[in-house]
Enzyme design. Structure first.
Site, mmCIF file in Angstrom:
data_model
loop_
_atom_site.group_PDB
_atom_site.id
_atom_site.type_symbol
_atom_site.label_atom_id
_atom_site.label_comp_id
_atom_site.label_asym_id
_atom_site.label_seq_id
_atom_site.Cartn_x
_atom_site.Cartn_y
_atom_site.Cartn_z
ATOM 1 N N LYS A 83 31.300 33.821 29.416
ATOM 2 C CA LYS A 83 32.381 32.506 29.987
ATOM 3 C C LYS A 83 31.879 31.361 29.127
ATOM 4 O O LYS A 83 30.723 31.030 28.802
ATOM 5 C CB LYS A 83 31.579 32.195 31.338
ATOM 6 C CG LYS A 83 32.520 32.915 32.489
ATOM 7 C CD LYS A 83 31.683 32.660 33.757
ATOM 8 C CE LYS A 83 32.804 32.250 34.872
ATOM 9 N NZ LYS A 83 31.891 32.130 36.161
HETATM 10 O O1 G3P Z 1 34.247 31.739 40.185
HETATM 11 C C1 G3P Z 1 33.822 30.217 40.314
HETATM 12 C C2 G3P Z 1 33.333 29.740 41.615
HETATM 13 O O2 G3P Z 1 31.943 30.275 41.665
HETATM 14 C C3 G3P Z 1 33.493 28.418 41.990
HETATM 15 O O3 G3P Z 1 33.487 28.630 43.269
HETATM 16 O O4 G3P Z 1 33.573 27.682 45.571
HETATM 17 O O5 G3P Z 1 31.929 26.633 43.804
HETATM 18 O O6 G3P Z 1 34.415 26.047 43.859
HETATM 19 P P1 G3P Z 1 33.367 27.258 44.182
#
Ligand code: G3P
Length: 219
Positions: A83
């Site tokens: 990534k």
């Molecule tokens: O895959 C990316 C993810 O981990 C981010 O999720 O919920 O932190 O926006 P969030």
């Protein structure tokens, strides 16, 4: 659509893998912090459980550092995808890693233009963050529709990995909009299986089965 779990928790990953509907896993520094364990060691363990692609996130801000980290992570297992963030340096690193045969997941994508650049840089996976767009008052899933159209217009092969998924409605919407992959927290993964009518149906069938047994005993 492939289903990935967005987690670095080995118990959660094992549970999903045991059910057998699990196509890959995504991790990031925040998820690793939650577990409080060594990143490389955790990635190795995840790769032992998950057969599909496992994303490992670099933390350097310059291309040279990202490439160095990416090459180290890539040694962990064949199914590791690196990534990198959607920045000019990230895209530089994406081109270098891709040319050397290492697959890249461009993360933190919030616009169709960024997704276009990520595809042109050779990203294998491109990760638009749905929930975080909702958080700032936009409709995150619209971005999936836009990226799908751009990629289909030009035949880009990059896969759209819908990320930052917060609920089952997000999963349904991105599936309908043609995302190639959705990565989600284990809680959302578990909820995908549920429907109150399924539970009610099982209860009714069981109740009727037990009634039948009692009636048969009387005969
Ligand atoms: O895959 C990316 C993810 O981990 C981010 O999720 O919920 O932190 O926006 P969030």
């Amino acid at each position: 659509m492939k289903i990935f779990i967005d987690s670095a928790n080995l118990d959660e990953i094992r549970k999903a893998a045991n059910i057998g509907i699990l196509d890959g896993c995504t991790t990031n520094p925040t998820l690793i912090l939650k577990e409080g364990k060594d990143y490389k060691k955790t990635l190795k363990e995840i790769c032992g459980i998950v057969k599909g692609h496992v994303s490992a996130e670099t933390v350097s801000l310059n291309a040279e550092g990202m490439v160095k980290e990416g090459k180290e992570f890539a040694k962990i297992a064949k199914n590791i995808v690196i990534k990198v963030p959607m920045t000019p340096e990230g895209m530089k690193a994406c081109r270098i890693l891709t040319k050397s045969g290492i697959k890249v997941n461009t993360t933190l994508v919030f616009s169709a233009n960024q997704a276009l650049l990520a595809a042109k840089a050779g990203s294998y996976l491109v990760s638009p963050f749905i929930g975080r767009l909702d958080d700032i008052g936009e409709k995150g899933t619209e971005l999936i529709r836009e990226i799908r159209q751009v990629y289909d217009n030009y035949g880009f092969k990059s896969l759209i990995l819908a990320a930052s998924i917060r609920n089952t409605e997000h999963v349904k919407e991105v599936a309908m909009l043609g995302a190639d992959i959705a990565t989600m927290p284990f809680k959302v993964y578990e909820e995908l299986f549920n429907h109150k009518l399924t539970d009610a149906g099982i209860k009714k069938f069981l109740d009727d089965w037990n009634k039948l047994q009692k009636e048969l005993k009387k005969k």
